[in-house]
Design a protein around this motif. Sequence first.
Motif, PDB file in Angstrom:
ATOM      1  N   GLU A 129       2.759  39.297  14.475  1.00  0.00           N
ATOM      2  CA  GLU A 129       2.967  39.510  13.042  1.00  0.00           C
ATOM      3  C   GLU A 129       3.948  38.502  12.438  1.00  0.00           C
ATOM      4  O   GLU A 129       3.850  38.168  11.257  1.00  0.00           O
ATOM      5  CB  GLU A 129       3.449  40.950  12.780  1.00  0.00           C
ATOM      6  N   ARG A 139       1.211  40.785   7.378  1.00  0.00           N
ATOM      7  CA  ARG A 139       1.736  42.148   7.329  1.00  0.00           C
ATOM      8  C   ARG A 139       3.257  42.169   7.475  1.00  0.00           C
ATOM      9  O   ARG A 139       3.854  43.230   7.601  1.00  0.00           O
ATOM     10  CB  ARG A 139       1.075  43.014   8.422  1.00  0.00           C
ATOM     11  N   ARG A 140       3.874  41.001   7.453  1.00  0.00           N
ATOM     12  CA  ARG A 140       5.327  40.936   7.559  1.00  0.00           C
ATOM     13  C   ARG A 140       5.934  41.139   6.176  1.00  0.00           C
ATOM     14  O   ARG A 140       5.573  40.432   5.229  1.00  0.00           O
ATOM     15  CB  ARG A 140       5.756  39.575   8.118  1.00  0.00           C
ATOM     16  N   LEU A 158       7.546  45.330   9.278  1.00  0.00           N
ATOM     17  CA  LEU A 158       6.093  45.140   9.275  1.00  0.00           C
ATOM     18  C   LEU A 158       5.414  46.320   8.600  1.00  0.00           C
ATOM     19  O   LEU A 158       5.861  47.459   8.738  1.00  0.00           O
ATOM     20  CB  LEU A 158       5.557  45.109  10.705  1.00  0.00           C
ATOM     21  N   PHE A 190      -0.498  47.388  11.518  1.00  0.00           N
ATOM     22  CA  PHE A 190      -1.930  47.065  11.437  1.00  0.00           C
ATOM     23  C   PHE A 190      -2.781  48.305  11.174  1.00  0.00           C
ATOM     24  O   PHE A 190      -3.696  48.283  10.364  1.00  0.00           O
ATOM     25  CB  PHE A 190      -2.355  46.406  12.760  1.00  0.00           C
TER      26      PHE A 190
END
Lengths: 332, 332
Positions: free
Chosen positions: B205, B211-212, B222, B225
């Motif tokens: 990530e 998605r950070r 994060l 997912f």
Amino acid sequence: MGELRRDPVKNRWVIIDPERPDREAALKVEAQPPPPLAGPCPLCPGNEAMTPPEIAALGEPSRQRNQPGWWVRVTPDLQPLCRIEGDFDRRPEGPFDVMNAVGAHEIVVESPEHHLTWAELPEQQLERVLRAYRLRSLDLRLDGRFRSLIVVKNHGDAASILQHPHSHVLAFPFVPHGIEEELRGCQEFYARKERCAFCDIMLHERVSRVRRVEETDHFVVLAPFASRFPFETWVLPLRHASDFATIDDGELVDLAGLMKRMMQMLGKVLGNQSCTIVLHTAPFDEPHTNDYHWHLEILPKTATVEGFGWGARLFVNPVTPEEAAALLRQAV
Amino acid sequence: MGELRRDPVKNRWVIIDPERPDREAALKVEAQPPPPLAGPCPLCPGNEAMTPPEIAALGEPSRQRNQPGWWVRVTPDLQPLCRIEGDFDRRPEGPFDVMNAVGAHEIVVESPEHHLTWAELPEQQLERVLRAYRLRSLDLRLDGRFRSLIVVKNHGDAASILQHPHSHVLAFPFVPHGIEEELRGCQEFYARKERCAFCDIMLHERVSRVRRVEETDHFVVLAPFASRFPFETWVLPLRHASDFATIDDGELVDLAGLMKRMMQMLGKVLGNQSCTIVLHTAPFDEPHTNDYHWHLEILPKTATVEGFGWGARLFVNPVTPEEAAALLRQAV
């Protein structure tokens, strides 16, 4: 002092403490007014064109597809959680696993009448609903893409756009996490004991009777020893079977009457029948014949779940299952 | 079409579908007005006698116990989920396991000021709160009865009787189910890869960045997912460690500033900071040194969870973590 009780299948500890301050809230379900219906109900007879074409129906022999005259009607959901067409396209994404949300999401319209609850539906009508579940379970397993099936009924769900009585039938290419956990627990239990965990539970509860709510020729209703929620109950077939679809016609009639009475009892005790009913049955591809036992879980919508529940799956239940069972029995 | 995404630790599939009809509700948190305070606040300075005697406090050096002058104060909870005194009395009940609900349930009073949220508290004050968690973790493990510790912060919990900023520290003779599941997943991952699952996730990530949400000297935030909830985020230390109590002073200062910014971001994006923050850390008696990675999970209280969630642990999330991360990043 409260107790810590462990669910023997999921090995999950639950805090059961009737001295919790939120106990009063847990003894009443707030009746939520249904949202106003914007336009005609797509599930009422005469509006069949408002749903996708029907998948199955039980009704008058002379009836034509997608026309009135049905008693129970199955169609794709109007806002499906997953789609029936297309490929999974299973793929990695970096270290992760992903696939398209392919699956079946059908609704069973439970009656031509718009306002009836399970407590009010004629028993014969509930029997047809259960028959529709069996029918769909037998049919959906023929689609080799699907591994599992669940049925979910939201009773008195003010959040739903559909007030017309209906339930959801879902088939997935995976096993929902809650069922998978249960299967694993049952398998571990069987590996140790060579007995079905649910059969053991039933044996004990039918003798001790303190958590037994009701018993019929073919079913027993229990308030589980480590109930997560106030007035949680499980409806278990006395005959060991892992697959709901093996239910025979006699059992079906029996279960219909029992579910109607259960909803009446909940209504009497809690002032409202709002609950979620979930069918737990073995996956198509792993029948778990000896170690798993299909059943229905009834989860009343009483107190909101505390932050502990979501954060760490730590459930705190202020109503003992012994008390819940006693109150439900008195309501018969 | 939506996606099915699997959490690599818990092996749990989640439906992520930004076309769900309940998406709008998930993008706003309804601000719930706090209930009126009946009488004086038991957590305010001057009312120390209204709580059980304090367990620990950080404050002026000249201060006396159970007197004003504290910055952060730890006391037993006024309505504890479990009691610190007494024996477990572990016993069978038929086929079941039961014990008394013995454990520690403490509250950390986060500030002398009655109305501040984490977004408003001075960073130094949040640092003291985190320091109190570390202190309690180090102390509670000395009691050989306890196997695990969690910290839970309910931000903007209208259901709480206490509006004064506080969080819960709980120590149990068992491992909460959600943590146990995670430990098992991490252990299985390690058995296969000889690497920490969370370290692998972070590595991916931090490179991919989609998605950070944020990264500091010592932590990364994060959007996971396979997020179960809209705007769910995880705060992970960059340095591998299974035990929160090993956090050093530099990391503590860094984390305090980061948590304050996270709450500000959530407030900006969702209009409200209502969320549950949960500390996940290894049990005292099974340190999981190599395979587990302590972290904080932030679960905003957006849309109510559908019946599928409770019934079968089938989560449906209408906000992709990629979008959530992008929106949060823009709010900095």
